[in-house]
Design a protein around this motif. Sequence first.
Motif, mmCIF file in Angstrom:
data_model
loop_
_atom_site.group_PDB
_atom_site.id
_atom_site.type_symbol
_atom_site.label_atom_id
_atom_site.label_comp_id
_atom_site.label_asym_id
_atom_site.label_seq_id
_atom_site.Cartn_x
_atom_site.Cartn_y
_atom_site.Cartn_z
ATOM 1 N N PRO A 349 0.835 -1.201 0.000
ATOM 2 C CA PRO A 349 0.000 0.000 0.000
ATOM 3 C C PRO A 349 0.875 1.259 0.000
ATOM 4 O O PRO A 349 1.878 1.323 0.718
ATOM 5 N N LEU A 350 0.506 2.224 -0.810
ATOM 6 C CA LEU A 350 1.236 3.485 -0.808
ATOM 7 C C LEU A 350 0.356 4.600 -1.334
ATOM 8 O O LEU A 350 -0.620 4.356 -2.051
ATOM 9 N N CYS A 351 0.688 5.815 -0.941
ATOM 10 C CA CYS A 351 0.047 6.988 -1.535
ATOM 11 C C CYS A 351 1.118 8.023 -1.798
ATOM 12 O O CYS A 351 1.828 8.449 -0.882
ATOM 13 N N ALA A 352 1.252 8.406 -3.061
ATOM 14 C CA ALA A 352 2.168 9.488 -3.436
ATOM 15 C C ALA A 352 1.302 10.705 -3.747
ATOM 16 O O ALA A 352 0.266 10.585 -4.388
ATOM 17 N N SER A 353 1.708 11.849 -3.237
ATOM 18 C CA SER A 353 0.911 13.055 -3.444
ATOM 19 C C SER A 353 1.793 14.146 -4.023
ATOM 20 O O SER A 353 2.981 14.229 -3.718
ATOM 21 N N LEU A 354 1.166 14.968 -4.855
ATOM 22 C CA LEU A 354 1.875 16.179 -5.270
ATOM 23 C C LEU A 354 0.978 17.371 -5.015
ATOM 24 O O LEU A 354 -0.247 17.272 -5.083
ATOM 25 N N ALA A 355 1.607 18.473 -4.658
ATOM 26 C CA ALA A 355 0.866 19.713 -4.435
ATOM 27 C C ALA A 355 1.424 20.762 -5.379
ATOM 28 O O ALA A 355 2.650 20.926 -5.476
ATOM 29 N N ILE A 356 0.518 21.428 -6.093
ATOM 30 C CA ILE A 356 0.926 22.522 -6.966
ATOM 31 C C ILE A 356 0.587 23.802 -6.212
ATOM 32 O O ILE A 356 -0.576 24.087 -5.928
ATOM 33 N N ILE A 357 1.614 24.522 -5.847
ATOM 34 C CA ILE A 357 1.433 25.679 -4.971
ATOM 35 C C ILE A 357 1.642 26.942 -5.801
ATOM 36 O O ILE A 357 2.712 27.144 -6.373
ATOM 37 N N ASN A 358 0.613 27.760 -5.891
ATOM 38 C CA ASN A 358 0.738 29.009 -6.636
ATOM 39 C C ASN A 358 1.183 30.103 -5.676
ATOM 40 O O ASN A 358 0.430 30.548 -4.817
ATOM 41 N N GLU A 359 2.434 30.538 -5.833
ATOM 42 C CA GLU A 359 3.004 31.512 -4.908
ATOM 43 C C GLU A 359 2.290 32.853 -5.003
ATOM 44 O O GLU A 359 2.244 33.612 -4.045
ATOM 45 N N ALA A 360 1.750 33.147 -6.189
ATOM 46 C CA ALA A 360 1.129 34.449 -6.382
ATOM 47 C C ALA A 360 -0.240 34.516 -5.698
ATOM 48 O O ALA A 360 -0.558 35.494 -5.023
#
Length: 377
Positions: A349-360
């Motif tokens: 079992p695994l979960c990979a996550s990505l977050a797209i962070i808008n600095e503006a």
Amino acid sequence: MKAPRATLALIACVLVAAAAIVDGRKLEQWVPVAGGTSGPTLRTTVNIGFTQVPCLAFSPLVQDWTTSNSPTLYTATGNTRPPFNETEDLISRICQDPLAAGTDIASAVQAGGQEAQTALVALLSADCPPNNEAGPASYSAAIDQVNPSGDPADLDEVSSWFTNLAAAADDVGVPLCASIAVVDPTGGVVEAHTFHTSGIAAPAAESGSASPERVRTSAVFGQEGVTCDVYDSESDSWVINTTAPVYGTSGSANTPPATLVAALGDQVCNDPLAAGPLLRDAVQAGGEQAQLWTYALLNLGPNCPDPSALSMAYSVAIGGINDGTTDSLDATTEWFTNLAAAGDAVGNPLCASLAIINEATGEVEQRDFHTGGEEGA
Ligand SMILES: *[C@@H]1O[C@H](CO)[C@@H](O)[C@H](O)[C@H]1NC(C)=O
Ligand SMILES: *[C@@H]1O[C@H](CO)[C@@H](O)[C@H](O)[C@H]1NC(C)=O
């Protein structure tokens, strides 16, 4: 679900720490230096990357550490590993008493060589749930010993300490740049120095316009079931969501051949920096290659004698895919899709996550890639 949670927390945190390395992180002195004095103060910061790192410079304009628009990117050239037992010992002291360990780290870096290498690897690998700040707290305590009050008279001593820190980073293959600025009371920079690892990365291809978005990742692995981490913009870090769904795997596990797995496990444990690119390519290729490596990493990696090997190998792999910008978003998406499929196939079992962070705008979009069926929280 008591026992699985314990496993999950342990392994998850190793990889969360790894993700922090991939993203590049700064080690800061937390104590504000020389408050209220009328003379100049000496300030420092340390920037750490996984594949490459720019130096930071103190900007009089914003009164903070910044990088230039097209900075030189430094890489590290070595692949020395300090003795496992020494690293493990220092990590446990960092976890038990971060401030006391900071004193040891200050003198280890002062001594240079293998002692400094051990100190750096321990700082970057220390993972002490629930105290995720133990490593940074130890660093802060260490630099406070070298530069207690921000007195510019400490310049030579801090310079020699950073020279050793950068040399240790170069030896162990971690790109690093430490910066010193002597700042006068009006915020002007009187004097500046940098201390960096010895390689120079090929200049990045010209990109059209600077994107305000950056991409951070986290990966959680566990034996019985995992929850996906949640990106928390307040703290710019990944946190465990205790109420989130628990994911297991969907079918009967297809265990890869034991001899192949053992060989790859050895590679992860004994030479994680070399195993990283192989892991990266295998997951990118998908299918059986991805399954073999994912299985070896997740089942043998946690038992490596060197506690940092698993996160090192993983960090090198993901660091070669996600460059921290949306330029590599497609590649990261594909890599995580393959990783989750591989975990599902081999029963990890695994979960990979990505977050797209808008600095503006401050907006965050998170995407999760997880194995199999939901087990229920
Ligand atoms: C690590 O192992 C070496 C060699 O066996 C030994 O000399 C040293 O004392 C050990 N260090 C720790 C912290 O256990
Ligand atoms: C945690 O998971 C629950 C269930 O999926 C979700 O409703 C909640 O929004 C999550 N918390 C955060 C902080 O994302």
